[in-house]
Design an enzyme around this catalytic site. Sequence first.
Site, PDB file in Angstrom:
ATOM      1  N   HIS A 357       0.804  -1.227   0.000  1.00  0.00           N
ATOM      2  CA  HIS A 357       0.000   0.000   0.000  1.00  0.00           C
ATOM      3  C   HIS A 357       0.835   1.274   0.000  1.00  0.00           C
ATOM      4  O   HIS A 357       0.276   2.359   0.201  1.00  0.00           O
ATOM      5  CB  HIS A 357      -0.932   0.046   1.216  1.00  0.00           C
ATOM      6  CG  HIS A 357      -1.972  -1.025   1.242  1.00  0.00           C
ATOM      7  ND1 HIS A 357      -3.253  -0.853   0.777  1.00  0.00           N
ATOM      8  CD2 HIS A 357      -1.911  -2.305   1.672  1.00  0.00           C
ATOM      9  CE1 HIS A 357      -3.946  -1.972   0.931  1.00  0.00           C
ATOM     10  NE2 HIS A 357      -3.148  -2.873   1.477  1.00  0.00           N
ATOM     11  N   ARG A 553      -6.306  11.441   6.379  1.00  0.00           N
ATOM     12  CA  ARG A 553      -5.234  11.635   7.358  1.00  0.00           C
ATOM     13  C   ARG A 553      -4.416  12.876   6.989  1.00  0.00           C
ATOM     14  O   ARG A 553      -4.226  13.170   5.814  1.00  0.00           O
ATOM     15  CB  ARG A 553      -4.291  10.408   7.364  1.00  0.00           C
ATOM     16  CG  ARG A 553      -4.895   9.138   7.920  1.00  0.00           C
ATOM     17  CD  ARG A 553      -5.346   9.258   9.348  1.00  0.00           C
ATOM     18  NE  ARG A 553      -4.261   9.587  10.246  1.00  0.00           N
ATOM     19  CZ  ARG A 553      -3.550   8.715  10.944  1.00  0.00           C
ATOM     20  NH1 ARG A 553      -3.817   7.428  10.864  1.00  0.00           N
ATOM     21  NH2 ARG A 553      -2.577   9.091  11.750  1.00  0.00           N
ATOM     22  N   LYS A 558       0.121  14.362   1.372  1.00  0.00           N
ATOM     23  CA  LYS A 558      -1.245  14.603   0.893  1.00  0.00           C
ATOM     24  C   LYS A 558      -1.490  16.096   0.625  1.00  0.00           C
ATOM     25  O   LYS A 558      -2.477  16.484   0.035  1.00  0.00           O
ATOM     26  CB  LYS A 558      -2.264  14.061   1.892  1.00  0.00           C
ATOM     27  CG  LYS A 558      -2.212  12.521   2.026  1.00  0.00           C
ATOM     28  CD  LYS A 558      -3.192  12.029   3.069  1.00  0.00           C
ATOM     29  CE  LYS A 558      -3.092  10.535   3.358  1.00  0.00           C
ATOM     30  NZ  LYS A 558      -3.761   9.701   2.349  1.00  0.00           N
TER      31      LYS A 558
HETATM   32  C1  26Y Z   1       3.894   0.372   9.658  1.00  0.00           C
HETATM   33  C2  26Y Z   1       2.632   0.865  10.275  1.00  0.00           C
HETATM   34  C3  26Y Z   1       2.841   1.807  11.408  1.00  0.00           C
HETATM   35  C4  26Y Z   1       1.587   1.336   9.293  1.00  0.00           C
HETATM   36  C5  26Y Z   1       0.285   1.416   9.696  1.00  0.00           C
HETATM   37  C6  26Y Z   1      -0.704   1.802   8.824  1.00  0.00           C
HETATM   38  C7  26Y Z   1       1.895   1.626   7.962  1.00  0.00           C
HETATM   39  C8  26Y Z   1       0.897   2.006   7.086  1.00  0.00           C
HETATM   40  C9  26Y Z   1      -0.424   2.093   7.508  1.00  0.00           C
HETATM   41  C10 26Y Z   1      -1.530   2.503   6.639  1.00  0.00           C
HETATM   42  C11 26Y Z   1      -1.396   2.755   5.363  1.00  0.00           C
HETATM   43  C12 26Y Z   1      -2.525   3.177   4.525  1.00  0.00           C
HETATM   44  O1  26Y Z   1      -3.615   3.423   5.003  1.00  0.00           O
HETATM   45  N1  26Y Z   1      -2.297   3.264   3.222  1.00  0.00           N
HETATM   46  C13 26Y Z   1      -3.322   3.657   2.285  1.00  0.00           C
HETATM   47  O2  26Y Z   1      -3.956   2.486   1.779  1.00  0.00           O
HETATM   48  C14 26Y Z   1      -5.053   2.800   0.955  1.00  0.00           C
HETATM   49  C15 26Y Z   1      -5.717   1.493   0.555  1.00  0.00           C
HETATM   50  O3  26Y Z   1      -4.945   0.816  -0.374  1.00  0.00           O
HETATM   51  C16 26Y Z   1      -4.607   3.603  -0.251  1.00  0.00           C
HETATM   52  O4  26Y Z   1      -5.750   3.977  -0.982  1.00  0.00           O
HETATM   53  C17 26Y Z   1      -3.831   4.833   0.169  1.00  0.00           C
HETATM   54  O5  26Y Z   1      -3.291   5.476  -0.970  1.00  0.00           O
HETATM   55  C18 26Y Z   1      -2.715   4.442   1.119  1.00  0.00           C
HETATM   56  O6  26Y Z   1      -2.058   5.594   1.627  1.00  0.00           O
END
Ligand code: 26Y
Length: 819
Positions: A357, A553, A558
């Site tokens: 992601h 967020r 962003k």
């Molecule tokens: C490593 C940890 C602390 C962590 C926790 C949450 C790392 C990343 C995340 C969350 C990431 C996230 O929400 N990413 C988003 O995923 C969406 C679904 O695919 C995308 O549409 C979006 O662009 C992306 O930022």
Amino acid sequence: MPASNPLANEGAEFRAEIDRKLLTEVAAEPVTANTKELYKALSLLVREQLAQRWVKTQVEDRKAKARRIYYMSMEFLVGRALNNALSALDLRDTADAAFSAVGGPALTDVLECEPDAALGNGGLGRLAACFLDSMATLELPSWGYGMRYEYGMFAQSIINGAQVEHPDSWLVDGTPWEFPRPGTVFPVRFGGSAEHCGEWAEWNAAEAVEARAYDYVIPGHGTERVSTLRLWKAGAPAQIDLNAFNSGDYARAAEFKNRFENISWVLYPNDSTPAGRELRLRQEYFFVSASLQDILFHHLEEHGHLNNLADQIAIHLNDTHPAISVAELMRLLCDDYGMLWSQAWSQCKRIFSYTNHTLMPEALETWAVGLMQYLLPRHMRIIYRINQEFLNEVSQRFPGDIDLIRRISLIDDADGNPDNKRVRMAHLSIVGSHRINGVSQLHSDLMVQTIFADFARLYPDRFHNKTNGVTPRRWVAQANPNLATLLDRRLGKEWRLDLDRLKGLRAAADDPEFRNEFAAAKHVNKLRLADYVKRETGIILNPHCLFDVQVKRIHEYKRQLLNVLHVITRYNALLHGVDEDATPRCVIFAGKAASSYYMAKQIIHLIHDVATTINGDPRVKDRLKVVFIPNYGVSLAEMIIPAANLSEQISTAGTEASGTGNMKFALNGALTIGTEDGANIEIRDNVGAENIFIFGNSTPQVAALRTSGYDPRAIYQNDPALNETLNRIDGGFFSPNERKRYHDLFNALVNYGDHYMLLADYADYIATQRRVDALYATPDEWQRRAILNVAGMGAFSADRTIREYAIDTWGMEQLLKPI
Ligand code: 26Y
């Protein structure tokens, strides 16, 4: 209502059942019951039907020995359950009738007293929730596995313009939606040592935690089948330190208990850096181990052996957070069930698939080898063995390419110091999976060209794209009943299960009567939001203004700050009398900043200071309003998105993997202003380039700027409007009591390289916003394009995404029904 009206009769019967629940389960008198009591009674009534559907689904799947998909995710942002369940059970109209016929609280008030299940940070968590909805609706035998956090995403309040975090104790009043499974308990071990034992190693763990299962029934729409979301809660082993307890040392006994139970206490409110170190790793392993033990237990119950495991199950890794699954499945199969390594490994690769992601290197998860060795010594050995075999294979294919070996190794020992070695969880996920995907076409392309280029060369067949989607049930039918009614009248109700039917709306764009109805529906949604904003913030929004919305967020990439630069530029122009007839706007923000993310918190503060200045300046009148709506979450999104005219999707090209908010807005008839990033590009392809506002540098242009030497300071000096805007921020115009408050923000842009290139896109953004103004000034044309947006969004249903996963990734094509 006349008694012969069937709906009124159903409503009256339903009301009688609610009253019975009030009496027997809630212990409340029906006539005087308050909203919370009614919520509980109604939920318990609905829950009964869900329970029956759950049992029926499990019986069917066991009987059919069905192939199952298990979706593993640290986050599930499901939001509220009651309204969704009523819709799935086709009881929403009945419930409406049950409440409108009698006095007392309205159904909508009852629905709103449900707290959100906010077990996630943002897009990735909400995607998991949309996917569960689609998997259930498509009737796939499917389970989500995750953590039952006692405290979900923090609640945000704003004090003197700054974000303050509060614990989200969503379970304090209990929840009617969970089914505890006291019989489903697995031990999860940590620490100790792994001793050699022939070919094998034996793990003498130092401690064991109990994982206890809690199920949430995820109803399908248009089907009686359901999916299960199984969440794990950590508990101290039944035999807690009895000595301490017996000797009356309750403090020590409690401390002991907490040591175990804290594993499932709190969601890490961080999506920018791998946070929380040891506890976070404990969480990841805890839910992975419990889930895999559960999966194997059920498989054995059904099949009696594990030789056909990969034929029967698929396990999906939602990002790398559950990546330790690869090592844990190997451990379980080999150590606990005596399978040969080679057989276990070939099953493993057929079972797992992985979604990435993010492309941002700092967000790719790695774990210190030392920590992994300490908490999971057996897994560390397994990872070393997987790595050794993998690197052997690579050296045979590319002899002598030491650099390649160093880049793709599962272990990063960049500086050669053993203390700094780290396990690369993305590499483990790729090596252990047969399918890897990104979440939009652009992101998937960039993934194989950049961070995973070496792997794509090694295993080209493993890499695929699966563009994200959203569930039209929650994001249109429930969030926007006004639009849903219009769509039903024009297209019939089938769009809920077959979103491609929205194409049928194209002709309606040229129908003046439909355009009026469409505009009226939007207006009602804007009134509803304006009402909420007034109650929550005291700020009055004129619903005739263009509602310009950025909710997500808060993150530098962003670029909420670019939006603020536009707002200030507009304000300046108004003061200079240049923009007397600019289209009046309400600029609306909402979103949370990770608690440790200083810059994101500064951006929130700046938005508030700018809002206070502009909203309080009598010269501006109604021509510009700025509002930050606190405590963004799923339920707030359901209210804000349907009210938007303009959707801000303005990340630096190449940084937003997909975005899913962008899809929700367009589906609800907002026009997008956005960069060529993530799914914006595919949205443009589907709604038509003439119906979207695309601006700014593209990904290759961003890359070229970076290499050719980007000079934000020169842009600042040469663009008078930008210069004035930035000087106002830096000079304390919006923070007269603390003039240096935004110096760091200013410096990041002007003096420290402007990493996300706001200044490079500023001029085009401002020019594009002027085109937005011009279009909004011709309401017919605006409505026409908004309708064409809705008509073009059929491809962005999560049902389409899940079908693609079922076919290309999970081997479940046979289980799909024709649309
Ligand atoms: C490593 C940890 C602390 C962590 C926790 C949450 C790392 C990343 C995340 C969350 C990431 C996230 O929400 N990413 C988003 O995923 C969406 C679904 O695919 C995308 O549409 C979006 O662009 C992306 O930022």
